[in-house]
Design a protein around this motif. Structure first.
Motif, short mmCIF file in Angstrom:
data_model
loop_
_atom_site.label_atom_id
_atom_site.label_comp_id
_atom_site.label_asym_id
_atom_site.label_seq_id
_atom_site.Cartn_x
_atom_site.Cartn_y
_atom_site.Cartn_z
N ASP A 139 0.81 -1.25 0.11
CA ASP A 139 0.22 -0.10 0.16
C ASP A 139 0.77 1.14 0.04
O ASP A 139 1.92 1.30 0.81
N VAL A 140 0.42 2.17 -0.80
CA VAL A 140 1.20 3.41 -0.84
C VAL A 140 0.79 4.34 0.44
O VAL A 140 -0.33 4.73 0.61
N LEU A 141 1.73 4.71 1.26
CA LEU A 141 1.52 5.45 2.36
C LEU A 141 1.83 6.87 2.16
O LEU A 141 1.03 7.76 2.75
N ALA A 142 2.92 7.03 1.34
CA ALA A 142 2.88 8.79 1.09
C ALA A 142 3.78 8.77 -0.15
O ALA A 142 4.23 7.64 -0.44
N MET A 143 3.66 10.05 -0.76
CA MET A 143 4.38 10.36 -2.13
C MET A 143 5.41 11.43 -1.79
O MET A 143 5.03 12.51 -1.10
N VAL A 144 6.55 11.38 -2.11
CA VAL A 144 7.55 12.30 -2.01
C VAL A 144 8.04 12.67 -3.49
O VAL A 144 8.32 11.92 -4.26
#
Length: 167
Positions: A161-166
């Protein structure tokens, strides 16, 4: 266990179902490939060489780096396992462009260390998840700005699962 394989440029979801091993050299392996159930009889002939019988047809499979040779034809593949350290480091591609911080395994979010708009350094902690009674701090894959935080404390997350994007 679920893994993603990219075979000949096409991404496939492979679920390996648990099987009982009777201690012999041969065993039945059950898996689901893109939603289709497959049962194979597998026998390891020597390290890197396996005999598979699928629907009555026998195949000799020879591992070759990032590929497998079956019936004289080489099939290139890449394995993406969200639990692997290599998968976590390379998830999202190169150093340019947005990069995702992904959950390496199912768990629960314990702390969120950043918010959208924060500047982060490479390998700076972004989120802490708890899995199997252990806390894991997930780090930024690159220096940049946090574009999005997709979770909150207490959320349940799945592997990959994607938790955050940088960015």
């Amino acid at each position: 266990m679920t893994v993603w394989l990219e075979v000949e440029g096409k991404k496939r979801r492979v679920e390996l179902l648990p099987v009982e091993f009777d201690g012999g050299t041969e065993r039945a392996v059950e898996c689901v490939v893109d939603g289709s159930a497959i049962t194979a009889n597998a026998c390891m002939l020597q390290p890197g060489v396996m005999s598979l019988v699928i629907e009555g047809r026998q195949y000799r499979c020879v591992l070759d780096g990032n590929g497998v040779i079956i019936g004289g034809r080489r099939f290139a593949f890449e394995r993406e396992d969200p639990r692997s350290l290599q998968g976590r480091r390379s998830a999202g591609g190169g150093a340019t462009g947005p990069r995702a911080v992904k959950a390496p395994m199912p768990g629960r979010v314990v702390r969120v260390l950043v918010k959208a708009g924060d500047e982060v350094a490479e390998q700076q902690g972004v989120v802490v998840i708890e899995a199997m009674k252990m806390q894991n701090e997930l780090k930024s894959p690159k220096a940049g700005r946090v574009a999005r935080v997709a979770i909150a404390v207490g959320d349940a997350v799945g592997a990959g699962d994607v938790l955050a994007m940088v960015e």
